[in-house]
Design a protein around this motif. Structure first.
Motif, short mmCIF file in Angstrom:
data_model
loop_
_atom_site.label_atom_id
_atom_site.label_comp_id
_atom_site.label_asym_id
_atom_site.label_seq_id
_atom_site.Cartn_x
_atom_site.Cartn_y
_atom_site.Cartn_z
N VAL A 207 13.52 109.94 34.44
CA VAL A 207 14.28 108.46 34.14
C VAL A 207 13.81 107.52 35.27
O VAL A 207 13.57 107.93 36.29
N GLU A 208 13.73 106.50 34.78
CA GLU A 208 13.76 105.18 35.78
C GLU A 208 15.40 104.51 35.97
O GLU A 208 15.95 104.34 35.15
N MET A 209 15.44 104.28 37.47
CA MET A 209 16.56 103.83 37.93
C MET A 209 16.47 102.15 38.43
O MET A 209 15.52 102.15 39.26
N GLU A 210 17.31 101.14 38.09
CA GLU A 210 17.48 100.13 38.42
C GLU A 210 18.46 99.85 39.16
O GLU A 210 19.62 100.13 38.72
N PHE A 211 18.67 99.44 40.68
CA PHE A 211 19.80 99.35 41.31
C PHE A 211 20.28 98.09 41.44
O PHE A 211 19.43 97.21 41.77
N HIS A 212 21.60 97.87 41.91
CA HIS A 212 22.08 96.43 42.44
C HIS A 212 21.83 96.53 43.57
O HIS A 212 21.98 97.41 44.40
N PRO A 213 21.41 95.39 43.98
CA PRO A 213 20.89 95.10 45.52
C PRO A 213 21.88 95.33 46.50
O PRO A 213 21.68 95.38 47.70
N GLU A 214 23.03 94.77 46.29
CA GLU A 214 24.34 94.83 47.08
C GLU A 214 25.02 96.04 47.31
O GLU A 214 25.35 96.47 48.37
N ALA A 215 25.49 96.48 46.11
CA ALA A 215 26.27 97.71 46.08
C ALA A 215 25.66 98.97 46.17
O ALA A 215 26.22 99.92 46.24
N ASN A 216 24.30 99.15 45.99
CA ASN A 216 23.60 100.20 46.15
C ASN A 216 24.05 100.99 45.18
O ASN A 216 24.02 102.41 45.31
N GLN A 217 24.39 100.55 43.95
CA GLN A 217 24.56 101.43 42.82
C GLN A 217 23.53 101.30 41.66
O GLN A 217 22.79 100.23 41.46
N VAL A 218 23.38 102.21 40.98
CA VAL A 218 22.53 102.27 39.63
C VAL A 218 22.94 101.26 38.80
O VAL A 218 24.48 101.28 38.23
#
Length: 384
Positions: A207-218
């Motif tokens: 799978v590919e994951m895209e992260f929130h730039p501030e929260a470091n969450q997927v």
């Protein structure tokens, strides 16, 4: 041993959303469960046979909880391993085994494990305290930017910080930590590996994951990953190598970087069901939670192929909102094709707290991704 409609008892340490989704499967199969969590309002409370309030890091709480279960598993790594070791000595089966958990629980130990076993990972330096980092920078041992990670107790984006200047260090706790070299990556990928007590092993699609730039969450998990087949094969090979050396039982989520040169590096792992596998509830022949139960009970592993493309959107608390939760516009996303929301049952929201997720399935992965964007822009997790 008879597991179904019997006196067999499965213990689960942790009563959050992962435990709640494990309980979907135990209820389906009529497996008796006992859960311990620190919160009286834990999502698991309403779905298990027995619920116990306790501190997951306290030796006595964990030991006493585990004494009357047949198999003990976890939904979070931050548990008292010494108590688990004593339970193992007294013939309680603990999965993942405590040897595996000890390696993974401390990020510094985890990184050393990779280098000792020839598993590709980013260069790093280990520090007993964050305060030691400044000297290393002064002496040319570290260069900005780098990624600071607390060695223990990091979870859901906590305990991780990109350090770009000296002032960033002053806001970090003075704890055991590692400093990782920044990886110039194309993609963040993940492979979920299932391994049962009989050493049968299967992998889910990359799978590919895209992260929130501030929260470091997927923010998004996309299956199948939008990568070349050769890259996918390489990712699976690396994940299987990690699994083989750890000798885990249950699920192992292996998070990976695909570099600009198409190398695959291990970021970190989780020995349990994982955010990167949530899409499987709607999209896979065997979802990750059923697979974890199969694995720890020594049952045959299920088919891991996807029936359809799946994209998962995390639902997290909106910035500026703390208090009783409201899921704004949830009716609007239910009008969209292939959309299934999962609400975790946490009554209180706060910024970036994981409150649920939404799965979007479609025969066309790119269409599913477009709908996922609509979902993300439509639903809001706010407070009253």
């Amino acid at each position: 041993m008879h597991f179904f409609s019997s006196d067999f008892k499965l213990g689960i340490l942790g009563g959050g959303q992962l435990g709640k989704m494990l309980l979907y499967e135990t209820r389906k199969w009529d497996i008796q469960t006992k859960v311990m969590d620190t919160s009286k309002d834990a999502p698991c409370k309403i779905a298990c046979n027995e619920f116990v309030l306790g501190n997951l890091l306290d030796f006595d709480d964990v030991y006493n909880f585990g004494k009357d279960v047949d198999i003990l598993t976890i939904e979070i790594e931050n548990v008292n391993v010494e108590a688990l070791e004593k339970l193992e000595q007294e013939n309680v089966r603990v999965y993942p085994p405590t040897k595996t958990l000890r390696t993974i629980q401390n990020k510094a130990t985890q990184k050393l494990f990779y280098t000792d076993n020839g598993i590709p990972t980013s260069p790093f330096t280990r520090f007993a305290y964050t305060s030691e980092i400044e000297d290393s920078i002064s002496n040319g041992g570290l260069q900005f930017p780098f990624v600071w990670k607390s060695a223990q107790f990091g979870y859901d984006g906590q305990g991780v910080k990109v350090v770009r200047k000296l002032e960033d260090l002053s806001r970090l706790p003075n704890v055991e930590c590692i400093a990782e070299e920044m990886v110039n990556f194309k993609n963040e990928l993940a492979v979920v590996v299932a391994r049962n007590t009989k050493e049968e092993v299967k992998t889910y699609p990359v799978v590919e994951m895209e992260f929130h730039p501030e929260a470091n969450q997927v923010e998004y998990v996309i299956c199948p990953a939008r990568i070349e087949e050769s890259i996918g094969q390489k990712a699976v090979e690396v994940a299987l190598k990690v699994s083989a050396h750890l000798e885990h039982v249950g699920l192992l989520a292996v998070e990976l970087f695909q570099t600009q040169d198409n190398e695959i590096l291990v970021n970190e792992v989780a020995p349990r069901p994982h955010n990167s596998g949530h899409y499987s509830i709607e999209a896979s022949y065997t979802n990750q939670f059923e697979q974890h139960i199969r694995a720890i009970l020594g049952l045959p592993l299920g088919k891991t192929d996807s029936k359809v493309a799946g994209v998962m959107v995390n639902l997290v608390g909106a910035e500026g909102h703390i208090g009783d939760v409201v899921y704004e516009n949830i009716d609007a996303i239910l009008e969209m094709d292939g959309v299934t929301p999962h609400v975790y049952g946490k009554k209180q929201t706060r910024p970036f707290r994981k409150m649920g997720h939404v799965t979007i399935v479609d025969e066309d992965m790119f269409k599913a991704r477009r709908i996922a964007q609509q979902v993300k822009e439509t639903i809001k997790v706010i407070s009253k």
